[in-house]
Write an enzyme that holds these catalytic residues in place. Sequence first.
Site, PDB file in Angstrom:
ATOM      1  N   HIS A 185       0.832  -1.237   0.071  1.00  0.00           N
ATOM      2  CA  HIS A 185      -0.071  -0.023  -0.062  1.00  0.00           C
ATOM      3  C   HIS A 185       0.824   1.138   0.042  1.00  0.00           C
ATOM      4  O   HIS A 185       0.471   2.439  -0.723  1.00  0.00           O
ATOM      5  CB  HIS A 185      -0.781  -0.238   1.353  1.00  0.00           C
ATOM      6  CG  HIS A 185      -2.015   0.911   0.962  1.00  0.00           C
ATOM      7  ND1 HIS A 185      -3.048   1.165   2.245  1.00  0.00           N
ATOM      8  CD2 HIS A 185      -2.421   1.919   0.011  1.00  0.00           C
ATOM      9  CE1 HIS A 185      -3.787   2.076   1.832  1.00  0.00           C
ATOM     10  NE2 HIS A 185      -3.513   2.633   0.651  1.00  0.00           N
ATOM     11  N   ARG A 290      13.509 -13.561 -13.047  1.00  0.00           N
ATOM     12  CA  ARG A 290      14.816 -14.165 -12.420  1.00  0.00           C
ATOM     13  C   ARG A 290      13.961 -15.175 -11.094  1.00  0.00           C
ATOM     14  O   ARG A 290      13.356 -14.360 -10.140  1.00  0.00           O
ATOM     15  CB  ARG A 290      15.449 -13.092 -11.459  1.00  0.00           C
ATOM     16  CG  ARG A 290      16.190 -12.357 -12.589  1.00  0.00           C
ATOM     17  CD  ARG A 290      17.347 -11.060 -11.655  1.00  0.00           C
ATOM     18  NE  ARG A 290      18.230 -11.033 -12.661  1.00  0.00           N
ATOM     19  CZ  ARG A 290      18.243  -9.666 -13.262  1.00  0.00           C
ATOM     20  NH1 ARG A 290      17.450  -8.827 -13.282  1.00  0.00           N
ATOM     21  NH2 ARG A 290      19.619  -9.373 -14.054  1.00  0.00           N
ATOM     22  N   ARG A 325      13.714 -18.078 -16.428  1.00  0.00           N
ATOM     23  CA  ARG A 325      15.097 -18.625 -16.231  1.00  0.00           C
ATOM     24  C   ARG A 325      15.142 -19.495 -15.270  1.00  0.00           C
ATOM     25  O   ARG A 325      14.783 -19.316 -14.020  1.00  0.00           O
ATOM     26  CB  ARG A 325      16.004 -17.325 -15.852  1.00  0.00           C
ATOM     27  CG  ARG A 325      17.294 -17.875 -15.514  1.00  0.00           C
ATOM     28  CD  ARG A 325      18.369 -16.591 -15.352  1.00  0.00           C
ATOM     29  NE  ARG A 325      18.400 -16.065 -14.264  1.00  0.00           N
ATOM     30  CZ  ARG A 325      19.193 -14.817 -13.991  1.00  0.00           C
ATOM     31  NH1 ARG A 325      19.976 -14.539 -15.003  1.00  0.00           N
ATOM     32  NH2 ARG A 325      19.019 -14.111 -12.799  1.00  0.00           N
ATOM     33  N   GLU A 426      26.277 -15.684 -21.701  1.00  0.00           N
ATOM     34  CA  GLU A 426      26.825 -14.878 -20.536  1.00  0.00           C
ATOM     35  C   GLU A 426      28.251 -15.113 -20.654  1.00  0.00           C
ATOM     36  O   GLU A 426      29.125 -14.714 -19.723  1.00  0.00           O
ATOM     37  CB  GLU A 426      26.090 -15.214 -19.337  1.00  0.00           C
ATOM     38  CG  GLU A 426      24.660 -14.736 -19.177  1.00  0.00           C
ATOM     39  CD  GLU A 426      24.172 -15.512 -17.796  1.00  0.00           C
ATOM     40  OE1 GLU A 426      23.932 -14.434 -17.045  1.00  0.00           O
ATOM     41  OE2 GLU A 426      23.987 -16.473 -17.600  1.00  0.00           O
ATOM     42  N   ASN A 451      25.484  -8.626 -18.281  1.00  0.00           N
ATOM     43  CA  ASN A 451      26.217  -8.418 -17.008  1.00  0.00           C
ATOM     44  C   ASN A 451      27.317  -9.244 -17.013  1.00  0.00           C
ATOM     45  O   ASN A 451      28.367  -8.911 -16.626  1.00  0.00           O
ATOM     46  CB  ASN A 451      25.206  -8.449 -15.825  1.00  0.00           C
ATOM     47  CG  ASN A 451      23.926  -7.629 -15.940  1.00  0.00           C
ATOM     48  OD1 ASN A 451      23.920  -6.733 -16.924  1.00  0.00           O
ATOM     49  ND2 ASN A 451      22.883  -8.122 -15.190  1.00  0.00           N
ATOM     50  N   ASP A 452      26.977 -10.520 -17.033  1.00  0.00           N
ATOM     51  CA  ASP A 452      27.914 -11.343 -16.928  1.00  0.00           C
ATOM     52  C   ASP A 452      28.878 -11.561 -18.041  1.00  0.00           C
ATOM     53  O   ASP A 452      30.079 -11.721 -17.957  1.00  0.00           O
ATOM     54  CB  ASP A 452      27.331 -13.132 -16.515  1.00  0.00           C
ATOM     55  CG  ASP A 452      26.933 -13.095 -15.200  1.00  0.00           C
ATOM     56  OD1 ASP A 452      27.945 -12.714 -14.412  1.00  0.00           O
ATOM     57  OD2 ASP A 452      25.695 -13.408 -14.779  1.00  0.00           O
ATOM     58  N   ARG A 462      31.992  -8.057 -11.847  1.00  0.00           N
ATOM     59  CA  ARG A 462      31.078  -7.030 -12.181  1.00  0.00           C
ATOM     60  C   ARG A 462      30.802  -6.426 -10.754  1.00  0.00           C
ATOM     61  O   ARG A 462      30.154  -5.270 -10.650  1.00  0.00           O
ATOM     62  CB  ARG A 462      29.965  -7.641 -12.577  1.00  0.00           C
ATOM     63  CG  ARG A 462      29.196  -9.025 -11.703  1.00  0.00           C
ATOM     64  CD  ARG A 462      28.158  -9.524 -12.262  1.00  0.00           C
ATOM     65  NE  ARG A 462      26.868  -9.173 -12.224  1.00  0.00           N
ATOM     66  CZ  ARG A 462      25.887  -9.919 -12.627  1.00  0.00           C
ATOM     67  NH1 ARG A 462      25.917 -10.926 -13.140  1.00  0.00           N
ATOM     68  NH2 ARG A 462      24.547  -9.305 -12.368  1.00  0.00           N
ATOM     69  N   CYS A 499      18.707  -9.229 -22.112  1.00  0.00           N
ATOM     70  CA  CYS A 499      18.225  -9.045 -20.955  1.00  0.00           C
ATOM     71  C   CYS A 499      19.043  -8.504 -19.828  1.00  0.00           C
ATOM     72  O   CYS A 499      18.919  -8.175 -18.414  1.00  0.00           O
ATOM     73  CB  CYS A 499      17.394 -10.224 -20.410  1.00  0.00           C
ATOM     74  SG  CYS A 499      18.717 -11.496 -20.021  1.00  0.00           S
TER      75      CYS A 499
HETATM   76  C1  PEP Z   1      23.262 -11.166 -16.809  1.00  0.00           C
HETATM   77  O1  PEP Z   1      24.189 -11.531 -16.450  1.00  0.00           O
HETATM   78  O2  PEP Z   1      23.236 -10.124 -17.600  1.00  0.00           O
HETATM   79  C2  PEP Z   1      21.847 -11.283 -16.382  1.00  0.00           C
HETATM   80  C3  PEP Z   1      20.717 -10.773 -16.748  1.00  0.00           C
HETATM   81  O3  PEP Z   1      21.935 -12.102 -15.425  1.00  0.00           O
HETATM   82  P1  PEP Z   1      21.942 -11.792 -13.709  1.00  0.00           P
HETATM   83  O4  PEP Z   1      22.364 -10.198 -13.693  1.00  0.00           O
HETATM   84  O5  PEP Z   1      20.823 -12.103 -12.922  1.00  0.00           O
HETATM   85  O6  PEP Z   1      23.401 -12.425 -13.376  1.00  0.00           O
HETATM   86 MG    MG Z   2      24.045 -13.426 -15.277  1.00  0.00          MG
END
Ligand code: PEP
Ligand code: MG
Length: 575
Positions: A185, A290, A325, A426, A451-452, A462, A499
């Site tokens: 809320h 996720r 995933r 990744e 990201n990975d 990272r 993603c």
């Molecule tokens: C990624 O690695 O870009 C990803 C989407 O997975 P996570 O950030 O959950 O490792």
């Molecule tokens: Mg990842």
Amino acid sequence: MEKYKGVIASQGLAIAEPVIYRRVDYLEKTPTTCRADDPSREKERLENAHRVLNERLEKLKETALDEEKDLIDAEIMMLETMVMEAEELIENTSICAELAVKKIYEKYEVLFKESGSELINLRLYDLRDLASRLIAILLGAMEKEKELYRGKIVVADEIYPLDFTALVKHEIKGIVTRRGGITSHVAILARSYGVPYLIVPGLPDIGKAKLIILDAINGLVIIDPDQSTIEQYRELEEKYAKLRQVYAREAHGKASTLDGVEVKVLCNIGSVEEARIADEYGCDGVGLLRTEFLYMDRETPPSDKEIEESIGHIMELVKGEVIVRAPDIGADKPVKFIRIDNEENPQLGVRGIRLLLKHKDILLEPFIKAVLRLSHKYGDRLKVMIPMVSLPEELREFYDELIMVKKTLEEKGEKVSIPVLGIMVETPASAKALDLFKKIAPISFASIGSNDLTQYVLAVDRGNQNLNYLYDELQPPVIRTIKEVIEKATGTGVEISICGEMANKIHAIPILIGLGIRKLSVPISLVGRTKYVIRRLNSSELFRLAENIVEETITKNQVYEYVNKLLEKHRIEYV
Ligand code: PEP
Ligand code: MG
């Protein structure tokens, strides 16, 4: 300067002094004796305070979730009874209104406790809260609190709806809490009042912090920022005030470039709560669910039924495709019930698919059972994606398991189907050899986890803040790797999407589209901004831009310069 990541409950930006929110129990501040020379005047004060609090409760009901409305009604009734009885007490004993409220509360405290019922005892918290708020109004405490909170960012473990209604009157600039949900809320209220709100579970004690930046666009809170960050955010704050409405208008409907190429904007979500608001924010589907939220903060892994129920719930809430995933556990996403020993370098260790294959019984099988059943129900709308794959044989082992579990369930008479299958790209290994995966199992898509991928291509952890200056998805080697992924996929029927957070970056969007990507998955809060950018670009121009960047740029700054020129040319404004 320290940065913490959080979940955006209400979008916006704020730079201000933080203040820790402390709920004061005004029952403790009530004198134990006080005489009222004029009881009718006391009753009038009490009636006025009652009116103020009642109005706040009625107002809350307008935005409350259905299940909360009944609770608010119960509070309104309790309040009325308490005030009526306090008035009688003032009449009979000539005490002041504050003390009368306290005495009535204490009477109920004894009665409730004697009942021995847990449920009734829970109501006691509500009653105490109402009594405390009534006394606060009587004592004029609200005015004093205003001085404390005005113009500040409120930091708390948790905030309740009634707290929020008071804080918003104090003209606060934003909220950060450690607990809470984005469909709570308070989150709904924050969105409707336009107050930026971030939920940051890992936020430490902010101690003596003098200034914080609440970036509820990128999901960040920055404590004691340095001067250049402050300046950068001051500029952003001003721009955001202008652009917020523009982005909100752009969030819905298909997004196509000026020359008619459609680019889907899906969302990254990690909870049922986010699924609930995905449609409201214009997500064309979910590009990354996720599922780790099902595994965190518990002592045992979830059963297949639990997984099925949660993902099924999300399928009902979201329109469009949902890419689920498989749990990506290990390294930066540990769980309590699995210990991974002897890892000197967890980012290169047993994580993602490696862990799933190692713990088939407790991790992989329950997940597979759930998605096999759900695929039968939802067909192609549900897709399953495997994290952290580096070699084709890992995919094969996953696939063999899928077929085996399917057979077992069918033998038991269950209705199941093989889901649309894909992998995350990744690792440099999967990027370089993407064409091989299709040869070993029927995958139909691959989603770039930038990201990975950035971490492994650049060999930069990272999470290592010392290397922030190197970690950037727009570094030429990362862009080249993505180009390679797309080339390897060409002609295989494997659709490439993205993603990772690269898709969140304004400067990356033109490059990704130019390289041929037609599906971007971003956080819910960025859908409007992403669609706004897509609708102002020309795909043929982007193709050339991507080519030039791949061939000519040596440094990331050169990449940014290229894209800046394009953004300026199309007058694309961004924060
Ligand atoms: C990624 O690695 O870009 C990803 C989407 O997975 P996570 O950030 O959950 O490792
Ligand atoms: Mg990842």
